[in-house]
Each structure stands twice: as C-alpha cells, then as structure tokens.
Enzyme design. Structure first.
Site, mmCIF file in Angstrom:
data_model
loop_
_atom_site.group_PDB
_atom_site.id
_atom_site.type_symbol
_atom_site.label_atom_id
_atom_site.label_comp_id
_atom_site.label_asym_id
_atom_site.label_seq_id
_atom_site.Cartn_x
_atom_site.Cartn_y
_atom_site.Cartn_z
ATOM 1 N N SER A 60 -3.831 2.173 0.703
ATOM 2 C CA SER A 60 -4.877 2.182 2.017
ATOM 3 C C SER A 60 -6.267 2.585 1.758
ATOM 4 C CB SER A 60 -4.149 2.887 3.003
ATOM 5 O OG SER A 60 -4.996 3.029 4.065
ATOM 6 N N GLU B 223 0.898 -1.155 -0.028
ATOM 7 C CA GLU B 223 0.064 -0.012 -0.019
ATOM 8 C C GLU B 223 1.134 1.148 -0.194
ATOM 9 O OE1 GLU B 223 -2.793 -0.181 3.366
ATOM 10 O OE2 GLU B 223 -3.991 -1.518 2.490
#
Length: 575
Positions: free
Chosen positions: A478, A452
């Site tokens: 995220s 992420e």
C-alpha cells in the site's frame, strides 16, 4: 449557455446521431428527454467510480453532476455512466485484495467499451480510490479522445488524542494491540474517528500519489487534485473540467498529445518528490503502455534516483493532503520542481497551455516550508522511492524510503508462500529482529492479482519492528506502508523467479543507497534449486481472476494484459 457550433463530421458520435439511417438511434435519445439541438452536439461521456463500498467514492456522483453543468454550459451534451471500484482499505488483508489490481483493468476496459459502444466524442473521468485513478487515465490514453481527469478528493484527517490520524494509524494500531501497547478500547476509539467522512485516504498513499500525477502529467486542471472531497470547491473544479473538455474537442487536443514521454518523466518526478506510493511504479508503465510508450519500472526508478524528496507527507512524513492543499496544492510542488530544473515545462496540458504557462499564470504563493521544502534544502537529495536490482530481482524491485533512516539491511530469510501465513506469524510475534520476511506467490500471476501487504507491514510497524526487520515480496505494498519493505520483486515466484527458490536462513542483502538486492547463493545452487522447482496451483480456474492470470505480464512492465498502443492499428478517436 454557449452558442458555438461544432462540426460533427469527424467526431465518433456522428455514427449514432447524423443522417436518416440513424433515426432509430436518435429515438432512444429523444426518449431520455434530449432536444434536437442536444442530440446534434458533441456527446461527452461523464464517468465516475461512484459506489457505497467506501468513503473514497461516495462524493463522486455529486461531482459528476457539476461536470455535466459545465459540459452543457460550453455547448456539449453530457452522458453520465459509472464504472466499478474495488477499495483497497476494505479489500486489504484477505482474499478480497486479489480483486484490487484486477479492478484497474476492468475499469479501463469498461470505460473503453462504454465509450466505444455509444460512440461518445470525449470523456471526463472522476475517480477516488487507488486503482480507479490509473484505470480511468488508462482508458483515456487507450481511446485517445479529448479527456479530462478529475480526482474525487481526499478525506479530512481524523483526530485522536490531539493528533491528526489516518486509516494507516488504525492498521498500525492492530500491531500495537497485538504487542500489548494498545487496549481494545483504545483501538475501538481510534477506528471510530480515523475516517471522518467522504474522500480517499489522506496521506500520500496511492490515491493522492496518482492524483498528483494527474496534474503533473497534464490530464487534470491545475489545483483540481487538492481540495478535500467534502469541500464545495470541488464542484467548482468539476464545472471547470466540464467546460475544459469542450475546449479540447474544439482544438482537437487528445491525451496522447498531452501524455508524451517527457510528461511521464514529469509524473515520475512528482511521485519521487512527494515520497509517493510504490504503486506508481506499476501504474505509470501501464499508462504509458496505452499510449505506445516504453516506460518500465527501472526507467521510473532512474528518475526517482535523481529527484529530491521535498514534500513532508504521511506515511513517511508529518502532513496529509489537506495540508498540501492549504499551502497551494500541486502547483506549488510543480513550481518548485520547475524552478529547480526537475520538470519539463513545455509539456501540453488539458488547459491548452503548457505546464510552465499554467504555473506562470497561477497565483502560487510561497508554500509552507514545513510541508514543502525548497529543492535547495530537500528532505533528502534523492526521491522517496528507490529501484533495486540484483540476483534476487533481475527484473527489478521497488522500495519506499521516505522517512527511513537506515537504507541498508542484511539478514536471514524467513519464507512464507502467502500473506495469510506471514500475518499469522507476525500476530504471534513469531519472527526475530534482523529477519528478512519473504512473502511470495503473491505476484500478478501467482496471487493472482498481486495483493498489497499493508495488514502485515502495518502490524510489524505497530509492534515496533519497522526498523528491525525487512520484508520483501513479489506482491505489492500500500502507499501507506512504511518500514524496509521491498515490493514488485521480479520475476515473480509463480514463473520460477529467484524469490520462489529461497529457503529459510538464506542471507539477503538490501542496499537502497546503491539500488542493490542480492542473496548469498552461487549460480550453481540457484540452478540446483530451479531444477527441483515446480509451479504452484493457486486454485483460480474460473472467473475474472482466471482470465487475469492468463493474460497478465510482469510487474516490471506494469502488469499489462494487452499489447497496448504500440500494436494498435485503428484508434477509436479516428473511427
């Protein structure tokens, strides 16, 4: 304590508890204090992802004890065990993030082998952080024994300068600090108060997104996803979950009876309606795969496109999970979506009743219209997450548009072959307004692990560049990411995908209104660059990351590592 009897002649635990030949096995159970009656009751695995890595997980063991109370009261014998968690907030922004998505598979695998090895009859799974939720639900669908999922609960919001804050405000604070808009003392004051106790990140990030999914798909009891981790009401839902699992054993209702194709459509609807995490585009296909259902990224995106965005939750909106809970929780959302014709109300759930029946029986008051909008007057007509395709992403890509005003972007590529290089450039403000920052070789195989990019995207947003630059990657974002950020670009660079053929200055166009992402290059130029492309050495030649790289497939299919339910010849539940 219930006095009902269960016939174990077709339950998996008969292989360790019944008959003279199982006397050695029973001796182990007696050694742990079980009575003869308890040994001959159904054995229920109670699994949590408890650890001391982060606040997401520290309340899970307490809730597991409450589940065991419910199991015992309903005539079952609980057997507690734990599995791992890799917490993204701690792993973010460095090499540790390569372990995050891998942990989803390890969680599913470890729950599976624990249940198989000890012949448990059912499973109650409690999870609290991003990958642990889909990992736990994947194991339920894979094993197909009666199962109940329970979320460990969200964190309460922190307070800073009179405002509710979450950990994402701290990540964005790093960008504000580098831009000279926040002092180090202010950043320190923010980090101290942002996360006030136990629970998963409070916005509609991946954990809360997948918690909403657990109710919408029918694997969790109504309202159980809502109350924050520190609230004692969570223990009540845990006891109820323990009792519910015994009803499921008695009725032989299994996860694949609940998680049908229509149930997965319901799950995608609630992600879109809440402006949820783009990671759902990875986890829903992976969960469906365990049940033998084809449900890829673009199928998810089709549902997103026709679903209204109605819950004003962070990071794109104003409110956090606690606010949704206080206005009635997930059932409020489900009721409004069902009323608008966006849900299949006839899908079975772990209550033994349908979604529609659960809502009809629930005491659902009118929601706070600031948090949950009516479907007739949504925040936007289409979902908070959009799928993209084009010559830069033939297999698809995904972007979270909740809270965004501008849904079109065209600019020159600025290419980086890993997140660290991109973050270093952002920290130094070594980019221009209008750039499309490209981070590649971060896909499932290329990373490996599909990291992420919250550290980079939050820094950009904190510097005030959230609306002036775009970012695309074959990695992930995220659930806390905001701004024009496109993830899951496929095929990934590591397998020769178009994103790996880009050069600085190539003009990229992204249109989230039409679902289009393209680069201004001819087929001939692509072919010329592909002829000169060579695979990269990612440096992973041993251990878990190596094994993952050898097995993992494309993000558009869910980053899968095995053939799934469609290839299954013998289901564990039927042994």
């Amino acid at each position: 304590m219930t006095t009902r009897k269960f016939d174990k002649s077709s339950l998996p635990s008969r292989h360790v508890t019944e008959g003279p030949e199982r006397a050695p096995h029973r001796s182990y159970l007696y050694a742990m204090g079980l009575t003869e009656q308890e040994i001959h009751q159904p054995l229920v695995g109670v699994c949590s992802c408890w650890n001391e890595a982060a606040p997401c997980n520290i309340a899970l063991m307490r809730q597991a004890q409450a589940v065991k109370v419910g199991v015992k009261a309903a005539g079952g014998t609980p057997r507690e065990f734990c599995t791992i968690t890799v917490t993204d907030g701690i792993a973010m922004g460095h090499q540790g993030m390569k372990s995050s998505l891998v942990s989803r598979e390890i969680i599913a695998d470890s729950v599976e082998v624990t249940i198989r090895g000890h012949s448990y009859d059912a499973l109650v799974g409690i999870a609290g952080c991003d990958k642990s939720l889909p990992g736990m639900m994947m194991s339920m669908l894979r094993l197909n024994i009666p199962s109940v999922f329970m979320y460990g609960g969200s964190i309460l919001p922190g307070r800073y300068k009179g405002q509710d804050v979450t950990v994402v405000d701290v990540f964005e604070g790093v960008g504000q600090h580098s831009a000279g808009n926040m002092t180090e003392a202010e950043l320190t004051a923010l980090e101290i108060v942002a996360c006030p106790g136990a629970g998963a990140c409070g916005g509609q990030f991946t954990a809360n997104t997948m918690a909403c999914v657990s109710e919408a798909i029918g694997l969790a009891l109504p309202y159980s996803a809502g109350s924050p981790a520190e609230y004692e009401s969570r223990d009540s839902y845990a006891v109820q979950s323990g009792k519910a699992i015994m009803d499921l054993i008695e009725k032989n209702i299994r996860p694949r009876d609940i998680c049908t194709e229509k149930a997965f459509e319901n799950a995608a609807v609630i992600v879109a309606a809440t402006g949820g995490s783009t990671n759902a585009g990875l986890h829903l296909p992976a969960m469906a795969h365990e049940a033998g259902i084809e449900f890829d990224l673009m199928r998810v995106a089709e549902i997103f496109k026709k679903t209204p965005y109605i819950a004003d939750l962070k990071p794109g909106g104003k409110f956090v999970a606690k606010d949704l809970y206080e206005t009635g929780g997930v059932p409020v959302l489900l009721k409004e979506l069902l009323r608008g014709g966006y849900l299949h109300g006839d899908c079975m759930t772990v209550t033994g009743k349908t979604i529609g029946e659960n809502i009809e029986n629930a005491d659902v008051a009118a929601p706070d219209s600031r948090v949950v909008y009516p479907v007739s007057t949504p925040l936007s007509e289409t979902g908070g997450v959009v799928g993209l395709k084009g010559n830069l992403a033939p297999e698809g890509a995904i972007v979270k548009v909740a809270g965004m005003k501008n849904l079109e972007f065209t600019g020159p590529a600025r290419c980086f072959d890993c997140e660290e290089d991109a973050f270093a450039a952002v920290e130094k403000r070594d980019y221009n307004d209008g750039d499309v920052i490209v981070i590649r070789y971060e896909g499932p195989r290329g990373g490996p692990g599909m990291r992420e990019m919250l550290s980079t995207t939050a820094a950009l947003y904190g510097q005030g560049a959230g609306d002036t630059v775009a970012l695309i990657t074959d990695g992930r974002f995220s659930g806390g990411t905001r701004g024009f950020c496109v993830g899951h670009v496929g095929p990934e660079a590591a397998v020769g995908g178009p994103i790996g053929l880009l050069k600085d200055g190539d003009i990229i166009t992204i249109n989230a209104n039409t679902g289009f992402m393209d680069v201004d290059l001819s087929d001939e130029e692509f072919a010329s660059r592909r002829a000169n492309w060579k695979p990269r050495n990612n440096g992973c030649h041993s251990g878990a990351l190596y094994k993952y790289e050898q097995l993992v497939g494309p993000a558009s299919k869910g980053a899968l590592t095995h053939p799934g339910g469609a290839a299954e010849e013998n289901c564990y539940a039927d042994i």
